[in-house]
Design a protein around this motif. Structure first.
Motif, PDB file in Angstrom:
ATOM      1  N   ALA A  63       0.824  -1.213   0.000  1.00 17.48           N
ATOM      2  CA  ALA A  63       0.000   0.000   0.000  1.00 17.48           C
ATOM      3  C   ALA A  63       0.854   1.257   0.000  1.00 17.48           C
ATOM      4  CB  ALA A  63      -0.935  -0.014   1.210  1.00 17.48           C
ATOM      5  N   ILE A  64       1.869   1.302   0.854  1.00 18.95           N
ATOM      6  CA  ILE A  64       2.727   2.486   0.917  1.00 18.95           C
ATOM      7  C   ILE A  64       3.547   2.606  -0.365  1.00 18.95           C
ATOM      8  CG2 ILE A  64       4.580   3.629   2.183  1.00 18.95           C
ATOM      9  CD1 ILE A  64       3.573   2.238   4.700  1.00 18.95           C
ATOM     10  N   GLY A  65       3.978   1.466  -0.916  1.00 21.65           N
ATOM     11  CA  GLY A  65       4.709   1.501  -2.179  1.00 21.65           C
ATOM     12  C   GLY A  65       3.858   2.038  -3.320  1.00 21.65           C
ATOM     13  N   ALA A  66       2.569   1.705  -3.321  1.00 25.00           N
ATOM     14  CA  ALA A  66       1.671   2.252  -4.348  1.00 25.00           C
ATOM     15  C   ALA A  66       1.557   3.759  -4.218  1.00 25.00           C
ATOM     16  CB  ALA A  66       0.295   1.608  -4.228  1.00 25.00           C
ATOM     17  N   LEU A  67       1.553   4.251  -2.981  1.00 27.75           N
ATOM     18  CA  LEU A  67       1.459   5.689  -2.757  1.00 27.75           C
ATOM     19  C   LEU A  67       2.710   6.413  -3.249  1.00 27.75           C
ATOM     20  CD1 LEU A  67      -0.065   8.078  -1.626  1.00 27.75           C
ATOM     21  CD2 LEU A  67       0.838   7.536   0.640  1.00 27.75           C
ATOM     22  N   THR A  68       3.886   5.869  -2.939  1.00 32.95           N
ATOM     23  CA  THR A  68       5.114   6.511  -3.410  1.00 32.95           C
ATOM     24  C   THR A  68       5.207   6.461  -4.937  1.00 32.95           C
ATOM     25  OG1 THR A  68       6.354   4.446  -3.068  1.00 32.95           O
ATOM     26  CG2 THR A  68       6.397   6.054  -1.279  1.00 32.95           C
ATOM     27  N   LEU A  69       4.625   5.416  -5.551  1.00 32.03           N
ATOM     28  CA  LEU A  69       4.637   5.338  -7.010  1.00 32.03           C
ATOM     29  C   LEU A  69       3.785   6.443  -7.621  1.00 32.03           C
ATOM     30  CD1 LEU A  69       5.543   3.811  -9.539  1.00 32.03           C
ATOM     31  CD2 LEU A  69       3.488   2.416  -9.331  1.00 32.03           C
ATOM     32  N   VAL A  70       2.645   6.749  -6.994  1.00 33.43           N
ATOM     33  CA  VAL A  70       1.803   7.843  -7.492  1.00 33.43           C
ATOM     34  C   VAL A  70       2.603   9.141  -7.538  1.00 33.43           C
ATOM     35  CG1 VAL A  70      -0.193   9.277  -6.986  1.00 33.43           C
ATOM     36  CG2 VAL A  70      -0.365   6.810  -6.752  1.00 33.43           C
ATOM     37  N   PHE A  71       3.355   9.423  -6.473  1.00 36.07           N
ATOM     38  CA  PHE A  71       4.139  10.653  -6.445  1.00 36.07           C
ATOM     39  C   PHE A  71       5.322  10.598  -7.415  1.00 36.07           C
ATOM     40  CE2 PHE A  71       2.000  11.308  -2.328  1.00 36.07           C
ATOM     41  CZ  PHE A  71       1.578  12.606  -2.527  1.00 36.07           C
ATOM     42  N   ALA A  72       5.863   9.411  -7.634  1.00 37.49           N
ATOM     43  CA  ALA A  72       6.943   9.286  -8.614  1.00 37.49           C
ATOM     44  C   ALA A  72       6.442   9.649 -10.003  1.00 37.49           C
ATOM     45  CB  ALA A  72       7.501   7.865  -8.593  1.00 37.49           C
ATOM     46  N   PHE A  73       5.242   9.179 -10.368  1.00 39.38           N
ATOM     47  CA  PHE A  73       4.670   9.527 -11.668  1.00 39.38           C
ATOM     48  C   PHE A  73       4.235  10.988 -11.709  1.00 39.38           C
ATOM     49  CE2 PHE A  73       4.169   4.922 -12.414  1.00 39.38           C
ATOM     50  CZ  PHE A  73       4.627   4.874 -13.713  1.00 39.38           C
ATOM     51  N   ARG A  74       3.919  11.550 -10.565  1.00 41.13           N
ATOM     52  CA  ARG A  74       3.503  12.955 -10.533  1.00 41.13           C
ATOM     53  C   ARG A  74       4.656  13.871 -10.937  1.00 41.13           C
ATOM     54  NH1 ARG A  74       0.626  15.884  -5.402  1.00 41.13           N
ATOM     55  NH2 ARG A  74       0.268  17.898  -6.367  1.00 41.13           N
ATOM     56  N   TYR A  75       5.848  13.577 -10.444  1.00 41.76           N
ATOM     57  CA  TYR A  75       6.993  14.462 -10.646  1.00 41.76           C
ATOM     58  C   TYR A  75       7.958  13.978 -11.725  1.00 41.76           C
ATOM     59  CZ  TYR A  75       5.434  16.521  -6.249  1.00 41.76           C
ATOM     60  OH  TYR A  75       4.687  17.127  -5.263  1.00 41.76           O
ATOM     61  N   GLY A  76       7.781  12.755 -12.229  1.00 41.86           N
ATOM     62  CA  GLY A  76       8.725  12.222 -13.206  1.00 41.86           C
ATOM     63  C   GLY A  76       8.054  11.792 -14.487  1.00 41.86           C
ATOM     64  N   LYS A  77       8.850  11.563 -15.509  1.00 39.76           N
ATOM     65  CA  LYS A  77       8.335  11.088 -16.782  1.00 39.76           C
ATOM     66  C   LYS A  77       7.988   9.611 -16.684  1.00 39.76           C
ATOM     67  CE  LYS A  77      10.910  14.284 -19.776  1.00 39.76           C
ATOM     68  NZ  LYS A  77      11.893  14.373 -20.868  1.00 39.76           N
ATOM     69  N   ALA A  78       6.851   9.241 -17.232  1.00 41.74           N
ATOM     70  CA  ALA A  78       6.441   7.841 -17.200  1.00 41.74           C
ATOM     71  C   ALA A  78       7.458   6.958 -17.901  1.00 41.74           C
ATOM     72  CB  ALA A  78       5.060   7.687 -17.851  1.00 41.74           C
ATOM     73  N   ILE A  79       8.091   7.492 -18.946  1.00 45.67           N
ATOM     74  CA  ILE A  79       9.039   6.713 -19.727  1.00 45.67           C
ATOM     75  C   ILE A  79      10.309   6.405 -18.925  1.00 45.67           C
ATOM     76  CG2 ILE A  79      10.379   8.583 -20.791  1.00 45.67           C
ATOM     77  CD1 ILE A  79       9.961   7.110 -23.481  1.00 45.67           C
ATOM     78  N   ILE A  80      10.537   7.151 -17.821  1.00 49.17           N
ATOM     79  CA  ILE A  80      11.663   6.903 -16.925  1.00 49.17           C
ATOM     80  C   ILE A  80      11.203   6.167 -15.672  1.00 49.17           C
ATOM     81  CG2 ILE A  80      13.385   7.994 -15.425  1.00 49.17           C
ATOM     82  CD1 ILE A  80      14.165   8.169 -18.273  1.00 49.17           C
ATOM     83  N   VAL A  81      10.116   6.651 -15.068  1.00 52.97           N
ATOM     84  CA  VAL A  81       9.650   6.085 -13.797  1.00 52.97           C
ATOM     85  C   VAL A  81       9.210   4.633 -13.962  1.00 52.97           C
ATOM     86  CG1 VAL A  81       7.881   6.239 -12.011  1.00 52.97           C
ATOM     87  CG2 VAL A  81       8.985   8.316 -12.851  1.00 52.97           C
ATOM     88  N   ALA A  82       8.518   4.317 -15.064  1.00 50.24           N
ATOM     89  CA  ALA A  82       7.991   2.965 -15.240  1.00 50.24           C
ATOM     90  C   ALA A  82       9.091   1.902 -15.243  1.00 50.24           C
ATOM     91  CB  ALA A  82       7.160   2.891 -16.524  1.00 50.24           C
ATOM     92  N   PRO A  83      10.159   2.057 -16.045  1.00 48.80           N
ATOM     93  CA  PRO A  83      11.200   1.029 -15.986  1.00 48.80           C
ATOM     94  C   PRO A  83      11.909   0.973 -14.644  1.00 48.80           C
ATOM     95  CG  PRO A  83      11.388   2.324 -17.996  1.00 48.80           C
ATOM     96  CD  PRO A  83      10.422   3.049 -17.112  1.00 48.80           C
ATOM     97  N   LEU A  84      12.160   2.136 -14.023  1.00 48.90           N
ATOM     98  CA  LEU A  84      12.887   2.147 -12.755  1.00 48.90           C
ATOM     99  C   LEU A  84      12.086   1.478 -11.642  1.00 48.90           C
ATOM    100  CD1 LEU A  84      15.232   2.961 -10.979  1.00 48.90           C
ATOM    101  CD2 LEU A  84      14.202   5.233 -10.741  1.00 48.90           C
ATOM    102  N   ALA A  85      10.820   1.847 -11.494  1.00 51.52           N
ATOM    103  CA  ALA A  85      10.007   1.300 -10.404  1.00 51.52           C
ATOM    104  C   ALA A  85       9.461  -0.076 -10.736  1.00 51.52           C
ATOM    105  CB  ALA A  85       8.860   2.261 -10.086  1.00 51.52           C
ATOM    106  N   ASN A  86       8.858  -0.213 -11.919  1.00 46.45           N
ATOM    107  CA  ASN A  86       8.176  -1.465 -12.255  1.00 46.45           C
ATOM    108  C   ASN A  86       9.134  -2.571 -12.660  1.00 46.45           C
ATOM    109  OD1 ASN A  86       5.878  -0.112 -11.698  1.00 46.45           O
ATOM    110  ND2 ASN A  86       5.153   0.057 -13.791  1.00 46.45           N
ATOM    111  N   ALA A  87      10.364  -2.236 -13.042  1.00 47.98           N
ATOM    112  CA  ALA A  87      11.367  -3.266 -13.306  1.00 47.98           C
ATOM    113  C   ALA A  87      12.273  -3.456 -12.105  1.00 47.98           C
ATOM    114  CB  ALA A  87      12.195  -2.899 -14.540  1.00 47.98           C
ATOM    115  N   GLY A  88      12.556  -2.375 -11.385  1.00 49.96           N
ATOM    116  CA  GLY A  88      13.446  -2.471 -10.231  1.00 49.96           C
ATOM    117  C   GLY A  88      12.848  -3.275  -9.096  1.00 49.96           C
TER     118      GLY A  88
END
Length: 315
Positions: A229-254
């Protein structure tokens, strides 16, 4: 929870790395409660309930200002239902296959997000980010190369591919939603979507078989799912401030990479040469994506919010 840097800084990176750590640990132990006999459908219910505290805390920090426009509600529910549907499928998958194989397959979800972001939003990245994405895409298939893994059966693979599709679409809609509404509102609708599917999960539960209660049942599930749950929340903010083309591989692959590594260590399994190469490529990709100087989404219009606009979670 703490305040992250201003949107013009590295808020996206702090939140994306927090997601990697939280989801990595959660993924490695996500099958524990079901392994104790607690039905995966009830694990889903526990997960949905763990979404409530962080959703209320973040909405309270925004003065209880919830975006209620038609587009906001539609996109918020799209993000939530895709995420919740993927979660429900995932809880079945981890009872039918090993996490160190399932999560690397799921980590292919950035392919869906990247394609949609490139075609529909027109997002671009710098050279380091592009090279990092290339390495990530080269690394991910190697984790699915598992000689001798057939003993686990193939049922998990179809479920993992469906989760991959759901979460790839969710990441795209999450970025799109962040352009018209606050991250706090997005997460609130994610929480509502998760709760809305609880009756479906309960209807699918076999209450005729023994169900452990206490720490072996809902207690263990809650301790694991709160990380999700907390990880989902931090992901929302990551997409808020970052490009999806960068955030998606870093978070969803990392995160799946972290799950695979933790699972391998916990099981005492040594990866073969192909997976070792994949691990090296994925680590290099994560590093390049993290140091990419063009990570923040300068073109995205900031979501409407009161004076506390810059509040987010940080690692």
């Amino acid at each position: 929870m703490s305040a992250a840097p201003q949107a013009g800084g590295r808020a996206w990176l702090f939140n994306a790395l927090a997601t990697v750590v939280l989801w990595g640990i959660w993924g490695a132990f996500s099958g524990l409660s079901a392994g104790q006999g607690f039905p995966e459908t009830l694990v889903y219910c526990v997960w949905a309930l763990t979404m409530i505290p962080p959703a209320l805390v973040m909405l309270a920090q925004r003065g209880w200002a919830l975006d209620r426009g038609g587009a906001a509600i539609a996109q918020g529910l799209a993000v939530g239902l895709l995420g919740a549907g993927g979660q429900m499928l995932l809880f079945y998958a981890v009872t039918r296959g090993p996490p160190y194989l399932i999560f690397p397959v799921i980590s292919l979800s950035p392919v869906v997000t990247i394609a949609l972001s490139f075609l529909l939003i027109g997002e671009r990245t710098g050279r380091l980010g592009a090279f990092g994405i290339l390495l990530a895409l080269l690394a991910l298939p190697t984790f699915d190369f598992a000689p001798g893994g057939g003993g686990h059966g193939g049922a998990w693979l179809g479920l993992a591919l469906l989760v991959m599709a759901c979460w790839g679409l969710q990441a795209f809609f999450m970025k799109s939603a962040n352009r018209i509404m606050s991250a706090e509102s997005i997460f609130f609708y994610m929480m509502l979507s998760g709760l809305a599917l609880i009756p479906v999960a309960l209807a699918m539960t076999d209450f005729h078989r023994p169900i452990p209660l206490g720490l072996r049942g809902p207690g263990l599930a809650a301790a694991i799912q709160i990380l999700n749950a907390i990880g989902a929340l931090t992901l929302v903010f990551a997409f808020r401030y970052g490009k999806a083309i960068i955030v998606a591989p870093l978070a969803n692959a990392g995160a799946p990479l972290a799950t695979a590594l933790i699972s391998l260590v916990a099981l005492g399994v040594m990866p073969g040469p192909v997976k070792a190469i994949g691990i090296g490529l994925a680590l290099a990709a994560s590093l390049l994506l993290a140091i990419e100087p063009d990570g923040q989404d300068a073109d995205a219009a900031p979501a409407p919010a009161p004076a506390d606009e810059s509040t987010s979670l940080a690692a």
